[in-house]
Design an enzyme around this catalytic site. Structure first.
Site, PDB file in Angstrom:
ATOM      1  N   ASP A  62     -21.853  19.150   9.089  1.00 30.04           N
ATOM      2  CA  ASP A  62     -22.450  20.117   8.166  1.00 30.04           C
ATOM      3  C   ASP A  62     -23.478  19.419   7.268  1.00 30.04           C
ATOM      4  O   ASP A  62     -23.134  18.501   6.531  1.00 30.04           O
ATOM      5  CB  ASP A  62     -21.334  20.745   7.319  1.00 30.04           C
ATOM      6  CG  ASP A  62     -21.804  21.902   6.465  1.00 30.04           C
ATOM      7  OD1 ASP A  62     -23.023  22.133   6.371  1.00 30.04           O
ATOM      8  OD2 ASP A  62     -20.940  22.582   5.879  1.00 30.04           O
ATOM      9  N   SER A 119     -18.596  28.762   2.684  1.00 26.84           N
ATOM     10  CA  SER A 119     -19.812  28.378   1.980  1.00 26.84           C
ATOM     11  C   SER A 119     -19.726  28.873   0.530  1.00 26.84           C
ATOM     12  O   SER A 119     -18.825  28.470  -0.195  1.00 26.84           O
ATOM     13  CB  SER A 119     -21.038  28.924   2.704  1.00 26.84           C
ATOM     14  OG  SER A 119     -22.218  28.346   2.216  1.00 26.84           O
ATOM     15  N   HIS A 121     -22.297  23.831   9.752  1.00 25.77           N
ATOM     16  CA  HIS A 121     -21.863  24.684   8.645  1.00 25.77           C
ATOM     17  C   HIS A 121     -21.162  25.954   9.109  1.00 25.77           C
ATOM     18  O   HIS A 121     -20.204  26.403   8.489  1.00 25.77           O
ATOM     19  CB  HIS A 121     -23.074  25.042   7.777  1.00 25.77           C
ATOM     20  CG  HIS A 121     -22.731  25.669   6.474  1.00 25.77           C
ATOM     21  ND1 HIS A 121     -21.902  25.069   5.545  1.00 25.77           N
ATOM     22  CD2 HIS A 121     -23.112  26.854   5.920  1.00 25.77           C
ATOM     23  CE1 HIS A 121     -21.785  25.853   4.489  1.00 25.77           C
ATOM     24  NE2 HIS A 121     -22.501  26.940   4.690  1.00 25.77           N
TER      25      HIS A 121
END
Length: 775
Positions: free
Chosen positions: A718, A627, A750
């Site tokens: 995601d 991320s 995610h």
């Protein structure tokens, strides 16, 4: 080209697609070792109940274990009898075998421990099942049809399954029953109210409804219900506007005959938006506490919860003066309603920030007019050296109170560590309960009257249960003594134990490299990095590990994945750059508006720190992050070419100008690029100048300088950082001839946290780094 040639050679030899022929043996050996790490059980929740004998009590501990073959996580309950003696020692007598909770979505013991509620959510259109167990039997099984409501919310945010004090009713949050869809047949639209059954009719989709984004893509409206556990009757709580999504419900004191819950507005509260913004990991969504009558009370018996005469809706907003209120808890005597607020995140727009704690004096007569909110723990802007850095609370026990009825025990972040705190809600005194001199992380599991059951671990040391007791000392502050508890949990294998025993563990203070007068005092303080090293660290390769967020933290608690990477012979440098939780609000707020520069510089400063001290080999460094950690990973290989031998990125943010139109949190892009002003200029339609700024501060703006072999691990489902972001960057690297490997997990979101996906991810990271660090 190297990856393509290796894949072609593997295909010719009948190996799996993408398998490097030269790494087959490494793949096999690492996968075998990783499976041993996967077998190590995890400790979940715990509950402790009083027994009839004064010095004994009963404990239930939930234990998790990964089932790779079934691609799911199995859960078990383990019981223990606790005996305490006069010398403050304690003995846990564990049951010989655990009880598997197969098909169980949630386990909720009643306050007395005499009943146990099991939730069995259905994965199809079958009814939801609630099982009520007594000491020796199933007392009731309640089947709730989809027409009443859908699955119960059992996540850490909306979940709020709560017994009343009499243990006759249970309040909970479940998916609102589906709204009617338009129906069509041979004659066209089938009008509502028709009772005819037509086998040739079919249902349309109707209007699209927004969801709460990542991990909630199949959820629409969390609604509030109460069930009578004896009769099985379920009642929806009326009077709550459909624009409110509810969660975290608890029962008010019995005399109030009411429920208290948290609610989030679908238009994002006072920050009006035309959509629901993603709520997972996002504490900056405005929310408030509300009260509503118990639907099982007769109308004549209901107290008036209305703020003013003539108000027809029974729902009463309790925290109008605050933009954020969640995790409500009543004191044992019912005098106080205590809760946490993330108002600093709301005000700044950052997805997480330093919390505050507040309380409301709860009226004994149940009349809720004119309630005021008092501060208990304020936001800490700039902590003094070694002092309390502020509250960072991701959850609170259902019963967090010591026997004085005024002191709460909770877990929080303190720098790079998780710690246990005591908070007296009357005196407002905050104390650290877990050992002051420990760099390990500590989390509270349950309370046994005035004693604490806790779990402690380090980054590569498996969790261990401890029992804490407060010891009074004449003329000195009380201290807590901690006794390690023997458990029946299987220990790591001899091989793993031998590998992990040979390590050094420390938390480094890293002075910032670019202090300026423009920085707030808190932003000038050192940040931290966790350094886990071998005794001969200077000759070993090193992996730099970066957390996402960016306003989260990588705590010093056990990580299976990092323990596995360490076992492959790597030092680990885990950088908690400025902007991380646990260091005060000024340090955190120094990052928005400076992503891609300040955070990148902090990582390079930490790396330079250990290099200059001779702790690592500068020629053997890799980097991994997910991320925002992937954002930093791809920034670093572009801004510091030649520094990293290899890189791995999990669902990375690579191009903000692409992400802003596809993510469930587009306002994140504005806030992190522009700082606090970004909250006000957020729009679903970014301007040309916005898109230029987004591109300029994105890793893709530096991609022409990248030569580092990079592995991409992407989740096709995601919604936070859609797969297109990583694919665009990875395809560009391939176009440039940079060695690139891409693995896409079709069903993952995610977090890439499905057991098989997590396993394959870190196995490939281990093999990828071994391949490039061995050159």
């Amino acid at each position: 080209m190297a990856t393509t040639q290796a894949s072609e050679a593997a295909t010719e030899k009948g190996l799996p697609l993408g398998m490097d022929v030269s790494m087959v043996d490494e793949y096999a050996s690492q996968s075998k070792l990783l499976q041993e790490f996967v077998k190590i059980p995890t400790i979940g929740n715990a509950w402790i109940f009083n027994s009839k004998t004064e010095n004994t009590s009963r404990a239930i501990v939930s234990v998790g274990q990964t089932d790779l073959l079934a691609n799911k996580k199995r859960s078990f309950l383990l019981n223990s009898h606790i005996s305490k003696n006069s010398s403050n020692s304690v003995d846990f007598q564990w049951s010989p075998f655990p009880i598997e909770m197969s098909g169980v979505s949630a386990v909720i013991p009643s306050p007395s421990g005499r009943k146990l509620l099991l939730i069995r959510n259905s994965e199809d259109d079958s009814p939801t099942k609630l099982e009520v167990w007594g000491p020796c039997q199933l007392e009731n099984e309640i089947h709730i049809a989809q027409s009443v409501h859908g699955s119960l919310y059992v996540d850490e945010w909306f979940e709020g399954i709560s017994w009343n004090q009499e243990e006759t009713l249970v309040a909970y949050v479940a998916e609102e029953p589906p709204q009617p869809k338009p129906e069509f047949n041979d004659s066209g639209y089938k009008k509502a109210g028709s009772s005819e059954k037509d086998c040739k009719s079919w249902k349309g989709k109707g209007d699209w409804e927004e969801t709460w984004g990542e991990t909630y893509s199949k959820k629409r409206i969390p609604a509030l219900f109460v069930v009578n556990i004896s009769s099985g009757e379920v009642r929806a709580v009326k009077g709550i506007p459909r624009t409110l999504s509810v969660g975290q419900v608890i029962w008010a004191p019995s005399s109030s005959h009411s429920l208290v819950f948290v609610a989030w507005s679908s238009d994002n509260g006072y920050q009006k938006t035309p959509r629901k913004l993603g709520i997972k990991y996002c504490f900056n969504r405005p929310c408030a506490l509300y009260a509503v009558p118990d639907p099982f009370m007769e109308e004549a018996d209901k107290p008036s919860l209305n703020v003013s005469k003539g108000e027809t809706a029974p729902t009463t907003k309790l925290t109008s003066e605050l933009s954020s209120a969640f995790f409500p808890r009543f004191s044992p005597d019912g005098k106080y309603l205590v809760f946490i607020s993330a108002k600093s995140a709301i005000d700044s727009g950052t997805h997480n920030a330093t919390n505050s704690m507040h309380k409301i004096d709860w009226p004994a007569d149940g009349k809720l007019e004119g309630l005021s909110v008092a501060d208990v723990v304020p936001i800490v802007m700039c902590p003094q050296d070694g002092c309390f850095p502020g509250l960072y609370c991701s959850g609170i026990l259902r019963n967090p109170w010591l026997t004085d009825g005024q002191t709460m025990i909770l877990s929080s972040i303190w720098g790079s560590k998780e710690v246990i705190l005591s908070v007296n809600v009357v005196s407002r005194e905050v104390s650290r309960v877990s050992p002051q001199d420990s760099d390990y992380s500590w989390n509270v599991l349950a309370l046994d009257k005035d004693n604490i059951l806790a779990v402690s671990s380090s980054l590569i040391t498996v969790p261990q249960i401890y029992y804490g007791s407060e010891v009074c000392q004449t003329g000195k502050p009380n201290q807590w003594e901690w006794q390690e508890i023997a458990t029946p949990f299987p220990s790591p294998s001899d091989k793993i134990s031998a590998i992990l025993a040979d390590h050094k563990f420390s938390i480094l203070k890293i002075p910032i490299s670019n202090s300026s007068n423009k920085l707030a005092d808190g932003a000038k303080l050192p940040f931290e990095a966790i350094f886990v090293s071998w005794k001969d660290s200077a000759t070993r390769p090193t992996i730099v590990v970066l957390h996402g967020g960016p306003h989260t933290v990588y705590p010093s608690s056990y990580s299976k994945s990092l323990a596995f990477l360490y076992s492959q012979g790597y030092n680990l440098l885990v950088v908690n750059y400025r902007g991380s939780l646990g260091f005060g609000e000024e340090a955190l707020q120094s990052l928005p508006g400076n992503i891609g520069s300040q955070d990148v510089n902090d990582v390079l400063t930490a790396l330079d720190f250990v290099i200059k001290k001779g702790l690592i080999d500068a020629s053997k460094v890799a980097v991994v992050g997910g991320s925002h950690g992937g954002f930093l990973t791809t920034h670093l290989i572009g801004q510091a070419p030649g520094t990293f031998v290899a890189a791995a990125a999990r669902n990375p943010v690579c191009n903000l100008s692409l992400m802003v139109g596809t993510t469930d949190i587009p306002e994140w892009c504005f806030v992190e690029i522009y700082g606090k002003e970004g909250k006000n200029c957020f729009s679903e339609y970014p301007s040309f100048d916005d898109l230029c700024q987004f591109h300029q501060k994105s890793p893709i703006s530096h991609i022409s300088k990248v030569s580092t072999p990079t592995l991409f691990l992407l989740g096709a489902q995601d919604l936070r950082v859609p797969v297109s972001n990583g694919l665009q960057y990875a395809r560009t690297l391939k176009e440039m001839g940079v060695e690139t490997k891409i693995i896409v997990f079709p069903e993952d979101m995610h977090g890439l946290d499905k057991p098989q996906s997590d396993f394959e991810s870190f196995l490939n990271i281990g093999v990828w780094f071994k391949k490039h660090m061995s050159k």
